[in-house]
Design a protein around this motif. Structure first.
Motif, PDB file in Angstrom:
ATOM      1  N   LYS A  85       9.568  42.331 -20.226  1.00 38.28           N
ATOM      2  CA  LYS A  85       9.566  41.839 -21.588  1.00 38.28           C
ATOM      3  C   LYS A  85      10.818  41.497 -22.349  1.00 38.28           C
ATOM      4  O   LYS A  85      11.185  40.569 -22.780  1.00 38.28           O
ATOM      5  CB  LYS A  85       8.503  42.160 -22.402  1.00 38.28           C
ATOM      6  CG  LYS A  85       8.034  41.696 -23.695  1.00 38.28           C
ATOM      7  CD  LYS A  85       7.014  42.320 -24.196  1.00 38.28           C
ATOM      8  CE  LYS A  85       6.612  41.544 -25.573  1.00 38.28           C
ATOM      9  NZ  LYS A  85       5.589  41.927 -26.234  1.00 38.28           N
ATOM     10  N   SER A  86      11.654  42.641 -22.220  1.00 34.26           N
ATOM     11  CA  SER A  86      12.854  42.937 -23.045  1.00 34.26           C
ATOM     12  C   SER A  86      14.033  41.874 -22.317  1.00 34.26           C
ATOM     13  O   SER A  86      14.602  40.982 -22.959  1.00 34.26           O
ATOM     14  CB  SER A  86      13.430  44.209 -22.910  1.00 34.26           C
ATOM     15  OG  SER A  86      14.813  44.201 -23.533  1.00 34.26           O
TER      16      SER A  86
ATOM     17  N   LYS B 244      12.941  38.039 -23.147  1.00 35.40           N
ATOM     18  CA  LYS B 244      13.277  37.802 -24.266  1.00 35.40           C
ATOM     19  C   LYS B 244      14.738  37.690 -24.693  1.00 35.40           C
ATOM     20  O   LYS B 244      15.160  36.654 -25.244  1.00 35.40           O
ATOM     21  CB  LYS B 244      12.776  39.119 -25.389  1.00 35.40           C
ATOM     22  CG  LYS B 244      13.325  38.710 -27.060  1.00 35.40           C
ATOM     23  CD  LYS B 244      12.532  39.872 -27.595  1.00 35.40           C
ATOM     24  CE  LYS B 244      12.558  39.478 -29.220  1.00 35.40           C
ATOM     25  NZ  LYS B 244      12.290  40.558 -30.278  1.00 35.40           N
ATOM     26  N   LYS B 245      15.673  38.363 -24.034  1.00 37.50           N
ATOM     27  CA  LYS B 245      16.955  38.186 -24.212  1.00 37.50           C
ATOM     28  C   LYS B 245      17.429  36.789 -23.489  1.00 37.50           C
ATOM     29  O   LYS B 245      18.344  36.233 -23.815  1.00 37.50           O
ATOM     30  CB  LYS B 245      17.687  39.247 -23.316  1.00 37.50           C
ATOM     31  CG  LYS B 245      17.782  40.648 -24.093  1.00 37.50           C
ATOM     32  CD  LYS B 245      18.407  41.756 -23.418  1.00 37.50           C
ATOM     33  CE  LYS B 245      18.292  43.103 -23.960  1.00 37.50           C
ATOM     34  NZ  LYS B 245      18.727  43.971 -23.307  1.00 37.50           N
TER      35      LYS B 245
ATOM     36  N   GLU C 147       3.412  38.437 -22.807  1.00 40.11           N
ATOM     37  CA  GLU C 147       3.224  38.422 -24.276  1.00 40.11           C
ATOM     38  C   GLU C 147       1.494  38.769 -24.519  1.00 40.11           C
ATOM     39  O   GLU C 147       1.082  38.593 -25.391  1.00 40.11           O
ATOM     40  CB  GLU C 147       3.374  36.630 -24.757  1.00 40.11           C
ATOM     41  CG  GLU C 147       4.705  36.407 -24.912  1.00 40.11           C
ATOM     42  CD  GLU C 147       5.433  37.302 -25.663  1.00 40.11           C
ATOM     43  OE1 GLU C 147       5.183  37.763 -26.774  1.00 40.11           O
ATOM     44  OE2 GLU C 147       6.714  37.688 -25.081  1.00 40.11           O
TER      45      GLU C 147
ATOM     46  N   ARG D  37      10.826  30.439 -22.732  1.00 39.12           N
ATOM     47  CA  ARG D  37       9.754  30.188 -23.805  1.00 39.12           C
ATOM     48  C   ARG D  37       8.268  30.073 -23.082  1.00 39.12           C
ATOM     49  O   ARG D  37       7.180  30.108 -23.639  1.00 39.12           O
ATOM     50  CB  ARG D  37       9.878  29.028 -24.764  1.00 39.12           C
ATOM     51  CG  ARG D  37      10.968  29.300 -25.654  1.00 39.12           C
ATOM     52  CD  ARG D  37      11.436  28.025 -26.517  1.00 39.12           C
ATOM     53  NE  ARG D  37      12.262  27.194 -25.500  1.00 39.12           N
ATOM     54  CZ  ARG D  37      12.849  26.066 -25.700  1.00 39.12           C
ATOM     55  NH1 ARG D  37      12.856  25.571 -26.938  1.00 39.12           N
ATOM     56  NH2 ARG D  37      13.805  25.444 -24.893  1.00 39.12           N
TER      57      ARG D  37
END
Length: 163
Positions: free
Chosen positions: A93-94, A97-98, A34, A102
């Motif tokens: 990162k992808s 996210k999937k 992030e 958190r």
């Protein structure tokens, strides 16, 4: 076949015993997916779960939702995931996210991993850091939030209550 080989590696390494991190009070400062910095020294007063994992590691992926729930459920715990593999940052990162994770995730260099931690001999490898910043426990192989809670309960110093 890869899963069988990875499982055998984990079992063999577990039988050999597990050494603690290189330093009793390790340092860690990593850039997360992030774009923030996770600094272990800024987590004093909390238990920190440092989890080495990889996107291709089945046991790693299985424990992620449990670690995420543990991180969200307890104010005294912080979890950080260290992706220990060769992968592009955007792809990682992808992926994260999937998965809906958190807690902070950072990509670490497999050729130059964080200096104060042993190079993982198998994945997942997890360190539990106590509120004073010292390594309380090291786990090789999958763990659960119950495992972590049990260690925290046994290693926590009871607080004095006023009478």
């Amino acid at each position: 076949m890869r899963i069988v080989q990875a499982s055998l590696l984990i079992v063999c390494l577990a039988w050999q015993g597990i050494a603690l991190a290189s330093k009793e009070q390790p340092s860690l400062s990593v850039a997360t997916t992030e774009g923030k910095t996770f600094d272990l020294s800024k987590q004093r007063g909390k238990w920190v779960v440092v989890n080495f994992w990889a996107t291709w590691c089945g046991p790693c992926l299985k424990e992620m939702p449990d670690l995420d729930g543990f991180d969200q459920a307890r104010d005294d715990v912080v979890v950080v995931g260290l992706a220990f593999e060769e992968i592009e940052a955007a792809e990682l990162k992808s992926f994260v996210k999937k998965r809906g994770v958190r807690y902070p995730i950072a990509l670490v260099d497999v050729y130059e991993p964080p200096a104060d931690f042993d190079v993982p001999r198998g994945l997942p490898t997890t360190y539990l850091i106590d509120p004073d910043g010292k390594v309380a426990e090291k786990f090789l192989g999958p763990i659960t939030s119950e495992d972590l809670a049990r260690v925290i309960a046994t290693k926590s110093v009871p607080t004095k209550t006023e009478t």
